[in-house]
Scaffold this active site. Structure first.
Site, short mmCIF file in Angstrom:
data_model
loop_
_atom_site.label_atom_id
_atom_site.label_comp_id
_atom_site.label_asym_id
_atom_site.label_seq_id
_atom_site.Cartn_x
_atom_site.Cartn_y
_atom_site.Cartn_z
N HIS A 195 9.62 10.64 -2.04
CA HIS A 195 8.24 10.83 -1.23
C HIS A 195 7.92 9.51 -0.43
CE1 HIS A 195 8.06 7.49 -4.63
NE2 HIS A 195 7.10 7.26 -3.86
N CYS A 234 -0.01 2.98 -8.54
CA CYS A 234 -0.24 2.11 -6.55
C CYS A 234 -2.11 1.58 -6.94
CB CYS A 234 0.04 2.63 -6.28
SG CYS A 234 1.27 3.09 -5.66
N HIS A 253 8.75 4.26 2.43
CA HIS A 253 10.05 4.38 2.41
C HIS A 253 11.11 4.55 3.29
CE1 HIS A 253 8.70 3.44 -1.84
NE2 HIS A 253 8.21 4.44 -1.98
N LYS A 262 4.08 -0.06 2.81
CA LYS A 262 4.10 -0.67 1.46
C LYS A 262 6.24 0.46 1.51
CE LYS A 262 1.89 1.16 -1.99
NZ LYS A 262 1.91 2.20 -2.64
N ASP A 319 2.25 4.18 1.07
CA ASP A 319 3.51 4.33 0.74
C ASP A 319 4.71 4.45 2.19
OD1 ASP A 319 4.48 3.24 -1.65
OD2 ASP A 319 5.42 5.12 -1.70
N ASP A 339 -3.28 4.97 -0.58
CA ASP A 339 -2.18 6.13 -0.64
C ASP A 339 -2.88 7.43 -0.35
OD1 ASP A 339 -0.27 3.58 -0.85
OD2 ASP A 339 0.84 4.91 -2.97
C1 VGL Z 1 2.87 5.91 -6.58
C2 VGL Z 1 4.55 6.31 -7.54
C3 VGL Z 1 5.46 5.85 -6.27
C4 VGL Z 1 1.53 5.71 -5.84
C5 VGL Z 1 4.64 5.51 -4.64
O1 VGL Z 1 1.16 5.78 -5.28
O2 VGL Z 1 0.89 5.58 -7.07
N1 VGL Z 1 3.31 5.81 -7.11
N2 VGL Z 1 5.29 5.90 -5.16
ZN ZN Z 2 6.48 5.37 -3.27
#
Ligand code: VGL
Ligand code: ZN
Length: 208
Positions: free
Chosen positions: A82, A152, A49, A107, A47, A9
Protein backbone atom coordinates in the site's frame (compact mmCIF):
# COMPACT_ATOMS: atom_id res chain seq x y z
CA UNK A 1 0.04 30.68 20.01
CA UNK A 2 -1.30 28.92 16.96
CA UNK A 3 -3.53 25.93 16.34
CA UNK A 4 -2.77 23.30 13.71
CA UNK A 5 -4.90 20.64 12.06
CA UNK A 6 -3.08 17.39 11.28
CA UNK A 7 -4.65 15.24 8.55
CA UNK A 8 -3.44 11.66 8.78
CA UNK A 9 -3.09 9.43 5.70
CA UNK A 10 -6.17 10.51 3.72
CA UNK A 11 -4.89 8.52 0.74
CA UNK A 12 -6.48 6.42 -2.00
CA UNK A 13 -5.17 3.12 -0.65
CA UNK A 14 -6.99 3.68 2.66
CA UNK A 15 -10.44 4.29 1.19
CA UNK A 16 -12.83 1.75 -0.37
CA UNK A 17 -11.34 0.52 -3.65
CA UNK A 18 -7.78 0.97 -2.34
CA UNK A 19 -5.20 -1.65 -1.35
CA UNK A 20 -5.79 -1.40 2.42
CA UNK A 21 -9.31 -0.06 2.55
CA UNK A 22 -10.69 1.39 5.76
CA UNK A 23 -14.48 0.88 5.81
CA UNK A 24 -16.22 4.21 5.08
CA UNK A 25 -12.78 5.86 4.98
CA UNK A 26 -13.80 8.28 2.22
CA UNK A 27 -16.30 9.88 4.63
CA UNK A 28 -13.45 11.76 6.33
CA UNK A 29 -12.77 13.93 3.25
CA UNK A 30 -15.85 16.11 3.77
CA UNK A 31 -15.05 16.42 7.48
CA UNK A 32 -11.47 17.51 6.67
CA UNK A 33 -12.70 20.14 4.21
CA UNK A 34 -15.09 21.49 6.80
CA UNK A 35 -12.48 21.51 9.58
CA UNK A 36 -9.61 23.13 7.65
CA UNK A 37 -11.01 26.65 7.59
CA UNK A 38 -10.81 26.90 11.38
CA UNK A 39 -7.02 26.53 11.59
CA UNK A 40 -3.97 28.77 11.25
CA UNK A 41 -2.03 25.87 9.83
CA UNK A 42 -2.98 22.58 8.16
CA UNK A 43 -0.45 19.79 7.74
CA UNK A 44 -1.02 16.47 6.02
CA UNK A 45 0.78 13.20 6.70
CA UNK A 46 1.36 10.87 3.78
CA UNK A 47 2.23 7.19 4.19
CA UNK A 48 5.02 6.89 1.61
CA UNK A 49 6.61 3.46 1.26
CA UNK A 50 9.28 2.12 -1.07
CA UNK A 51 7.96 -0.78 -3.20
CA UNK A 52 9.93 -3.29 -1.10
CA UNK A 53 8.84 -2.01 2.31
CA UNK A 54 9.20 -4.59 5.09
CA UNK A 55 5.63 -4.06 6.34
CA UNK A 56 4.33 -5.65 3.13
CA UNK A 57 3.32 -9.31 3.50
CA UNK A 58 4.52 -9.82 -0.08
CA UNK A 59 8.12 -9.35 1.15
CA UNK A 60 7.85 -12.23 3.64
CA UNK A 61 7.77 -15.68 2.14
CA UNK A 62 4.93 -17.79 3.45
CA UNK A 63 3.22 -14.88 5.21
CA UNK A 64 -0.08 -13.16 4.58
CA UNK A 65 -1.51 -9.78 5.50
CA UNK A 66 -2.50 -9.78 9.17
CA UNK A 67 0.40 -12.03 10.23
CA UNK A 68 2.73 -10.79 12.95
CA UNK A 69 6.51 -10.88 12.47
CA UNK A 70 9.50 -9.31 14.25
CA UNK A 71 11.63 -6.79 12.31
CA UNK A 72 14.69 -5.21 13.96
CA UNK A 73 13.35 -6.24 17.36
CA UNK A 74 9.90 -4.73 16.86
CA UNK A 75 6.63 -6.58 16.43
CA UNK A 76 5.20 -5.77 13.03
CA UNK A 77 1.80 -6.64 11.62
CA UNK A 78 2.03 -7.36 7.89
CA UNK A 79 -0.13 -5.40 5.43
CA UNK A 80 -1.03 -5.67 1.77
CA UNK A 81 1.28 -3.56 -0.44
CA UNK A 82 0.00 0.00 0.00
CA UNK A 83 0.95 3.66 -0.43
CA UNK A 84 3.93 2.92 -2.65
CA UNK A 85 5.75 6.18 -3.48
CA UNK A 86 4.54 7.90 -6.64
CA UNK A 87 1.61 5.54 -7.22
CA UNK A 88 -2.06 6.50 -7.39
CA UNK A 89 -2.73 4.60 -4.17
CA UNK A 90 -0.39 6.92 -2.30
CA UNK A 91 -2.04 10.09 -3.58
CA UNK A 92 -4.42 12.09 -1.43
CA UNK A 93 -8.07 11.26 -2.02
CA UNK A 94 -9.58 13.41 -4.77
CA UNK A 95 -11.85 16.06 -3.29
CA UNK A 96 -9.55 16.87 -0.38
CA UNK A 97 -8.96 20.63 -0.55
CA UNK A 98 -5.20 20.52 -1.07
CA UNK A 99 -4.83 24.29 -1.45
CA UNK A 100 -5.49 24.67 2.28
CA UNK A 101 -2.62 22.34 3.21
CA UNK A 102 0.50 24.23 4.25
CA UNK A 103 2.94 21.34 4.37
CA UNK A 104 3.07 17.58 3.79
CA UNK A 105 5.16 15.20 5.91
CA UNK A 106 6.07 11.74 4.63
CA UNK A 107 6.56 8.64 6.74
CA UNK A 108 7.49 4.99 6.31
CA UNK A 109 10.17 5.74 3.72
CA UNK A 110 12.95 3.54 5.01
CA UNK A 111 12.55 -0.07 4.08
CA UNK A 112 12.93 -1.63 7.52
CA UNK A 113 11.08 0.98 9.60
CA UNK A 114 7.34 1.29 9.67
CA UNK A 115 5.85 4.50 10.92
CA UNK A 116 2.30 4.77 12.18
CA UNK A 117 2.81 8.10 13.89
CA UNK A 118 3.27 11.25 11.83
CA UNK A 119 6.02 12.29 14.26
CA UNK A 120 8.32 9.25 14.65
CA UNK A 121 8.89 5.77 13.25
CA UNK A 122 7.53 2.90 15.35
CA UNK A 123 10.85 2.37 17.14
CA UNK A 124 11.04 6.12 17.95
CA UNK A 125 14.48 6.11 16.30
CA UNK A 126 13.94 8.91 13.78
CA UNK A 127 11.60 11.87 13.56
CA UNK A 128 9.77 13.13 10.48
CA UNK A 129 10.42 16.74 11.43
CA UNK A 130 6.75 17.43 12.18
CA UNK A 131 7.27 18.19 15.87
CA UNK A 132 10.09 20.70 15.22
CA UNK A 133 8.11 22.30 12.41
CA UNK A 134 5.04 22.84 14.61
CA UNK A 135 7.16 24.37 17.36
CA UNK A 136 8.96 26.66 14.91
CA UNK A 137 5.58 27.82 13.65
CA UNK A 138 4.50 28.64 17.21
CA UNK A 139 1.87 25.91 17.43
CA UNK A 140 0.79 24.83 20.91
CA UNK A 141 -2.44 23.00 20.11
CA UNK A 142 -3.04 20.28 17.50
CA UNK A 143 -6.29 18.76 16.31
CA UNK A 144 -5.97 15.42 14.56
CA UNK A 145 -8.19 13.39 12.22
CA UNK A 146 -7.88 10.92 9.35
CA UNK A 147 -7.08 7.24 8.81
CA UNK A 148 -6.88 4.88 10.47
CA UNK A 149 -8.22 5.39 14.01
CA UNK A 150 -6.61 2.22 15.38
CA UNK A 151 -3.15 2.71 13.77
CA UNK A 152 -1.82 5.94 12.34
CA UNK A 153 -4.30 8.29 14.00
CA UNK A 154 -3.80 6.71 17.41
CA UNK A 155 -0.02 6.81 17.33
CA UNK A 156 0.06 10.36 15.93
CA UNK A 157 -2.25 11.50 18.74
CA UNK A 158 -0.24 9.76 21.47
CA UNK A 159 3.04 11.23 20.20
CA UNK A 160 1.53 14.73 19.95
CA UNK A 161 0.42 14.52 23.58
CA UNK A 162 3.79 13.08 24.64
CA UNK A 163 5.56 15.99 22.94
CA UNK A 164 3.51 18.40 25.03
CA UNK A 165 1.02 19.71 22.46
CA UNK A 166 -2.50 20.25 23.67
CA UNK A 167 -4.14 17.53 21.58
CA UNK A 168 -7.66 16.97 20.30
CA UNK A 169 -9.33 14.36 18.08
CA UNK A 170 -12.22 15.06 15.69
CA UNK A 171 -14.41 12.05 16.25
CA UNK A 172 -16.41 12.15 12.97
CA UNK A 173 -13.14 12.60 11.10
CA UNK A 174 -11.69 9.17 11.87
CA UNK A 175 -12.38 5.59 10.72
CA UNK A 176 -10.61 2.38 11.74
CA UNK A 177 -9.18 -0.66 9.93
CA UNK A 178 -10.44 -2.99 12.69
CA UNK A 179 -8.10 -5.94 12.15
CA UNK A 180 -9.92 -7.08 15.31
CA UNK A 181 -13.47 -5.91 15.86
CA UNK A 182 -13.55 -3.19 18.53
CA UNK A 183 -10.02 -1.91 17.83
CA UNK A 184 -11.24 1.60 17.01
CA UNK A 185 -13.23 1.93 20.20
CA UNK A 186 -10.26 0.68 22.22
CA UNK A 187 -8.00 3.17 20.43
CA UNK A 188 -10.29 6.10 21.26
CA UNK A 189 -10.37 4.94 24.89
CA UNK A 190 -6.57 4.80 24.98
CA UNK A 191 -6.34 8.31 23.53
CA UNK A 192 -8.84 9.65 26.08
CA UNK A 193 -6.79 8.08 28.89
CA UNK A 194 -3.74 9.93 27.58
CA UNK A 195 -5.66 13.12 28.30
CA UNK A 196 -6.64 14.23 24.83
CA UNK A 197 -9.89 16.03 24.03
CA UNK A 198 -12.44 14.31 21.80
CA UNK A 199 -14.64 16.76 19.95
CA UNK A 200 -17.13 17.08 17.12
CA UNK A 201 -16.27 18.99 13.95
CA UNK A 202 -19.24 21.23 14.81
CA UNK A 203 -17.51 22.36 18.01
CA UNK A 204 -14.12 23.26 16.61
CA UNK A 205 -14.56 27.00 16.69
CA UNK A 206 -15.75 26.83 20.30
CA UNK A 207 -12.60 25.50 22.01
CA UNK A 208 -12.89 22.92 24.75
C1 VGL B 1 -1.71 2.68 8.29
C2 VGL B 1 -1.33 0.43 8.31
C3 VGL B 1 -0.19 0.58 7.55
C4 VGL B 1 -2.58 3.82 8.70
C5 VGL B 1 -0.58 2.86 7.52
O1 VGL B 1 -2.57 4.87 8.02
O2 VGL B 1 -3.29 3.68 9.73
N1 VGL B 1 -2.06 1.47 8.68
N2 VGL B 1 0.17 1.80 7.15
ZN1 ZN C 1 1.81 1.98 5.77
Amino acid sequence: MKKALILVDIQNDFVPGGALPVPDGDAVVAVANKAMRHFDLVVAIQDWHPADHSSFASRHKGHRPGDMVVIDGLRQILWPDHCVQNTRGAEFVPGLEMERITKVFHKGMSRNDDSYSGFFDNGHRNSTGLGDYLREMGVDEVTIMGLATDYCVKFTVLDAAMLGFKTRLIIEGVRGVEVQKGDSEKAVEEMRKAGIGVLSVEDIGKGF
